[in-house]
Design a protein around this motif. Structure first.
Motif, PDB file in Angstrom:
ATOM      1  N   MET A  57      15.712  51.575  71.715  1.00  0.00           N
ATOM      2  CA  MET A  57      15.336  52.728  70.894  1.00  0.00           C
ATOM      3  C   MET A  57      13.828  52.992  70.807  1.00  0.00           C
ATOM      4  N   ILE A  58      12.946  51.935  71.171  1.00  0.00           N
ATOM      5  CA  ILE A  58      11.671  52.181  71.092  1.00  0.00           C
ATOM      6  C   ILE A  58      11.033  52.817  72.231  1.00  0.00           C
ATOM      7  N   LEU A  59      11.933  52.737  73.280  1.00  0.00           N
ATOM      8  CA  LEU A  59      11.467  53.634  74.605  1.00  0.00           C
ATOM      9  C   LEU A  59      11.908  54.868  74.574  1.00  0.00           C
ATOM     10  N   ARG A  60      13.013  55.271  73.743  1.00  0.00           N
ATOM     11  CA  ARG A  60      13.456  56.473  73.652  1.00  0.00           C
ATOM     12  C   ARG A  60      12.641  57.134  72.585  1.00  0.00           C
ATOM     13  N   VAL A  61      12.105  56.585  71.446  1.00  0.00           N
ATOM     14  CA  VAL A  61      11.191  57.171  70.559  1.00  0.00           C
ATOM     15  C   VAL A  61       9.780  57.359  71.320  1.00  0.00           C
ATOM     16  N   LEU A  62       9.371  56.665  72.075  1.00  0.00           N
ATOM     17  CA  LEU A  62       7.904  56.855  72.654  1.00  0.00           C
ATOM     18  C   LEU A  62       8.247  57.749  73.684  1.00  0.00           C
ATOM     19  N   ALA A  63       9.276  58.016  74.411  1.00  0.00           N
ATOM     20  CA  ALA A  63       9.361  59.178  75.321  1.00  0.00           C
ATOM     21  C   ALA A  63       9.304  60.483  74.608  1.00  0.00           C
ATOM     22  N   MET A  64       9.916  60.506  73.350  1.00  0.00           N
ATOM     23  CA  MET A  64       9.971  61.701  72.530  1.00  0.00           C
ATOM     24  C   MET A  64       8.524  61.988  71.875  1.00  0.00           C
ATOM     25  N   LEU A  65       7.768  60.944  71.623  1.00  0.00           N
ATOM     26  CA  LEU A  65       6.550  61.218  70.770  1.00  0.00           C
ATOM     27  C   LEU A  65       5.492  61.367  71.947  1.00  0.00           C
ATOM     28  N   ALA A  66       5.900  60.902  73.415  1.00  0.00           N
ATOM     29  CA  ALA A  66       4.836  61.269  74.317  1.00  0.00           C
ATOM     30  C   ALA A  66       5.056  62.693  74.795  1.00  0.00           C
ATOM     31  N   GLY A  67       6.238  63.201  74.682  1.00  0.00           N
ATOM     32  CA  GLY A  67       6.390  64.749  75.169  1.00  0.00           C
ATOM     33  C   GLY A  67       5.810  65.543  74.049  1.00  0.00           C
ATOM     34  N   ALA A  68       5.816  65.096  72.701  1.00  0.00           N
ATOM     35  CA  ALA A  68       5.429  65.753  71.640  1.00  0.00           C
ATOM     36  C   ALA A  68       3.736  65.673  71.632  1.00  0.00           C
ATOM     37  N   ALA A  69       3.199  64.784  72.012  1.00  0.00           N
ATOM     38  CA  ALA A  69       1.815  64.571  71.936  1.00  0.00           C
ATOM     39  C   ALA A  69       1.386  65.618  73.121  1.00  0.00           C
ATOM     40  N   LEU A  70       1.933  65.475  74.330  1.00  0.00           N
ATOM     41  CA  LEU A  70       1.578  66.294  75.519  1.00  0.00           C
ATOM     42  C   LEU A  70       1.676  67.662  75.012  1.00  0.00           C
ATOM     43  N   ALA A  71       2.684  68.131  74.442  1.00  0.00           N
ATOM     44  CA  ALA A  71       2.845  69.543  74.084  1.00  0.00           C
ATOM     45  C   ALA A  71       1.861  69.969  73.091  1.00  0.00           C
ATOM     46  N   PHE A  99      14.603  61.644  75.434  1.00  0.00           N
ATOM     47  CA  PHE A  99      15.234  60.727  74.309  1.00  0.00           C
ATOM     48  C   PHE A  99      16.669  60.565  74.484  1.00  0.00           C
ATOM     49  N   TYR A 100      17.297  61.692  74.838  1.00  0.00           N
ATOM     50  CA  TYR A 100      18.759  61.704  74.991  1.00  0.00           C
ATOM     51  C   TYR A 100      19.082  60.877  76.577  1.00  0.00           C
ATOM     52  N   LEU A 101      18.165  61.333  77.610  1.00  0.00           N
ATOM     53  CA  LEU A 101      18.667  60.754  78.738  1.00  0.00           C
ATOM     54  C   LEU A 101      18.530  59.035  78.834  1.00  0.00           C
ATOM     55  N   LEU A 102      17.605  58.660  78.023  1.00  0.00           N
ATOM     56  CA  LEU A 102      17.417  57.239  78.028  1.00  0.00           C
ATOM     57  C   LEU A 102      18.201  56.780  76.782  1.00  0.00           C
ATOM     58  N   ALA A 103      19.466  57.112  76.694  1.00  0.00           N
ATOM     59  CA  ALA A 103      20.434  56.639  75.633  1.00  0.00           C
ATOM     60  C   ALA A 103      20.722  55.088  76.140  1.00  0.00           C
ATOM     61  N   GLU A 104      20.636  54.461  77.363  1.00  0.00           N
ATOM     62  CA  GLU A 104      20.949  53.237  77.547  1.00  0.00           C
ATOM     63  C   GLU A 104      19.761  52.218  77.068  1.00  0.00           C
ATOM     64  N   LEU A 135       7.841  73.363  77.604  1.00  0.00           N
ATOM     65  CA  LEU A 135       8.613  72.305  78.447  1.00  0.00           C
ATOM     66  C   LEU A 135       8.239  71.119  78.104  1.00  0.00           C
ATOM     67  N   LEU A 136       7.318  70.777  77.923  1.00  0.00           N
ATOM     68  CA  LEU A 136       6.777  69.287  77.535  1.00  0.00           C
ATOM     69  C   LEU A 136       7.450  68.954  76.406  1.00  0.00           C
ATOM     70  N   LEU A 137       7.527  69.667  75.369  1.00  0.00           N
ATOM     71  CA  LEU A 137       8.252  69.328  74.118  1.00  0.00           C
ATOM     72  C   LEU A 137      10.009  68.996  74.427  1.00  0.00           C
ATOM     73  N   VAL A 138      10.451  69.901  75.205  1.00  0.00           N
ATOM     74  CA  VAL A 138      11.805  69.876  75.545  1.00  0.00           C
ATOM     75  C   VAL A 138      11.966  68.574  76.535  1.00  0.00           C
ATOM     76  N   ALA A 139      11.251  68.445  77.410  1.00  0.00           N
ATOM     77  CA  ALA A 139      11.147  67.179  78.094  1.00  0.00           C
ATOM     78  C   ALA A 139      11.105  65.931  77.494  1.00  0.00           C
ATOM     79  N   GLY A 140      10.304  65.927  76.325  1.00  0.00           N
ATOM     80  CA  GLY A 140      10.312  64.735  75.274  1.00  0.00           C
ATOM     81  C   GLY A 140      11.674  64.640  74.866  1.00  0.00           C
ATOM     82  N   VAL A 141      12.258  65.440  74.018  1.00  0.00           N
ATOM     83  CA  VAL A 141      13.786  65.470  73.649  1.00  0.00           C
ATOM     84  C   VAL A 141      14.736  65.177  74.691  1.00  0.00           C
ATOM     85  N   ALA A 142      14.740  65.800  75.800  1.00  0.00           N
ATOM     86  CA  ALA A 142      15.653  65.194  76.744  1.00  0.00           C
ATOM     87  C   ALA A 142      15.499  63.734  77.074  1.00  0.00           C
TER      88      ALA A 142
END
Length: 117
Positions: free
Chosen positions: A29-43, A21-26, A12-19
């Motif tokens: 890019m650095i924030l989007r990538v950090l959100a995905m990396l944070a989800g992956a690190a927590l996962a 990334f897409y929810l922060l489309a506006e 779920l944490l991994l899915v949240a990180g990927v989600a």
């Protein structure tokens, strides 16, 4: 049972990180990538707490240790091996071409007589 819950939490944490990334489309890019990396690190942290996670990370550590023991070829050895492979490919290509043309000549000219003018 607790390991299954922890693993489900990791997924779920991994899915949240990927989600994220897409929810922060506006956003930038650095924030989007950090959100995905944070989800992956927590996962990864959650997965590490499971028995399978500990075994996997132990295996990864052992694999890294074994890879460090490998004697990698030098640049000269790599170039020589690459040259031999290319030479073999050229020789095989010529052999197959000659075989193909010989069989073509035997079948079409001698056996079937299709190319006689």
């Amino acid at each position: 049972m607790a390991d299954k819950f922890k693993f489900a939490l990791a997924v779920l944490l991994l899915v949240a990180g990927v989600a994220g990334f897409y929810l922060l489309a506006e956003q930038a890019m650095i924030l989007r990538v950090l959100a995905m990396l944070a989800g992956a690190a927590l996962a990864a942290a959650a997965a590490w707490q499971t028995e399978q996670g500990r075994r996997f990370f132990g295996f990864a550590k052992e694999a890294t240790t074994e890879a460090k023991k490998v004697v990698w070829p030098s640049r000269k050895e790599t170039m020589q091996t690459t040259g031999l492979v290319f030479a073999f490919v050229v020789v095989m290509a010529l052999f197959l071409w000659l075989t193909d043309k010989s069989l073509e000549w035997v079948l079409y000219d001698i056996v079937l007589g299709w190319r006689k003018a």
